[in-house]
Enzyme design. Structure first.
Site: not given
Ligand code: MRU
Length: 365
Positions: A210, A251, A262
């Site tokens: 990402q 999250d 993440k």
């Molecule tokens: O697995 P993902 O790509 O949905 O994980 C996203 C993250 O870990 C972001 O850092 C988190 O959602 C914060 S987004 C504003």
């Protein structure tokens, strides 16, 4: 935010009643707006990470509940039959990704809106109004996080006598993960508008990259100097004094200020702590889970398919998936980890900057 100079949001309801979003699985190779026409489309999009990031999956889920009510009405369901249909579809959406609390928060709020009315048409109106409200609230929250976080960057810029600020980030907590601006990236976008000289180190964020794919693409389109590094390089770059501060998203953050984000965030936080580099977590209040006391044992950590570790998806005459590991070996794919509050300098929330502890978190709720 800007893509090829044009301003976009990441999710919206169009005139024909479809939900529109950016297909994040195609970025950075293609920028394509897709339509999600049913509650099942929403569930599949969240599961396959066509859209991903805590705030946007919450908003998508709320629109998913709206579509489920619409589908039920089209099938001429009412009363208990409509309720059962909506609950079944809401549960399907809820099961797609377990870690980000925004999904549960948005579904619960949608069901409260649904139950607040008796007649099917009124229920439909209520869930739509609720989805639009959550979307607007998230957008405003990101804006406020950006404004609060800007102050941190401005202060540091003054202290550094107006020399370039080097920021490190992990995963994508930008515009794509939210409705606009982002969480971790919002202060960076506002600092850019103020003319602050900055450079962003972008951790690639294996296995789905990402950082390398989404964050780098966002920064490129907003003219922010940045460099992609492997996840393994973060510690070394911090040790070398090439990072002034770290900002990541979340999250789910507990009442004690422990941060679930993440996978890989914890290792970066350890390196920052060891080198006395400030480590900030930017999050809307909707990502707080005040019921969780023991983050490591109570937060459900998503485990995704082995293939995401063993293969890599990239571009070579089209988007291709290729094997990059020993074919018969097993792999394990944890999606998130926990950074204990002692490693976190502060939380940048939409209600202000606070220390990651119970007292301060309770104060902003
Ligand atoms: O697995 P993902 O790509 O949905 O994980 C996203 C993250 O870990 C972001 O850092 C988190 O959602 C914060 S987004 C504003």
């Amino acid at each position: 935010m800007l893509v090829n100079g044009k301003s976009y949001k990441t999710i919206w309801l169009d005139g024909s009643g479809k939900i529109k979003t950016v297909d994040q699985n195609l970025i950075p190779f293609k920028f394509r707006i897709i339509s999600l026409k049913s509650s099942d489309d929403i569930a599949n999009a969240i599961k396959k990470m066509t859209l991903r990031g805590a705030p946007i999956i919450g908003v998508a889920a709320a629109f998913g509940v709206y579509l489920s009510v619409k589908e039920g009405i089209k099938k001429a369901y009412s009363g208990r039959k409509l309720d059962n249909y909506v609950i079944k579809k809401s549960e399907k959406i809820l099961k797609t990704r377990p870690t980000a609390i925004n999904l549960k928060y948005a579904i619960n709020r949608s069901l409260v809106a649904y139950n607040s009315e008796q007649e099917p048409d009124k229920k439909l109106e209520a869930v739509l109004k609720n989805a639009i409200s959550i979307s607007k609230e998230e957008e405003l929250a990101s804006y406020k996080i950006g404004q609060y976080g800007l102050k941190i960057i401005e202060d540091l810029y003054k202290r550094k006598k107006y020399k370039q600020i080097n920021i490190l980030t992990h995963c994508n907590a930008g515009w794509l993960a939210c409705i606009d601006y982002g969480t971790a990236l919002a202060p960076i976008y506002f600092a850019k508008e103020k003319g602050i000289k900055m450079h962003v180190w972008v951790e690639e964020t294996r296995p789905r990259n990402q950082g390398a794919k989404l964050t780098a693409w966002e920064l490129f389109h907003n003219n922010i100097p940045h460099t992609i590094i492997t996840d393994n390089a973060g510690g070394f770059i911090i040790q070398k004094g090439l990072v002034d501060l770290v900002i990541v998203g979340s999250d789910r953050t507990t009442i004690k200020g422990d941060v679930c984000n993440k996978i890989g965030t914890y290792k970066t936080a350890l390196a920052a702590y060891d080198n006395k580099i400030p480590f900030y977590v930017a999050l809307p209040v909707s990502s707080l889970d005040i019921k969780i006391k023991d983050a490591l044992n109570e937060i459900p950590i998503e485990e995704r398919e082995e293939d995401e570790v063993k293969y890599i998806t990239g571009y070579y005459n089209g988007i291709k998936k290729i094997l990059i590991s020993s074919p018969k070996s097993k792999a394990k794919n944890f999606g998130f980890d926990i950074t204990p509050s002692r490693l976190v300098t502060a939380l940048i929330t939409d209600r202000g900057i606070i220390k990651p502890d119970i007292k301060q978190i309770k104060k902003i709720l």
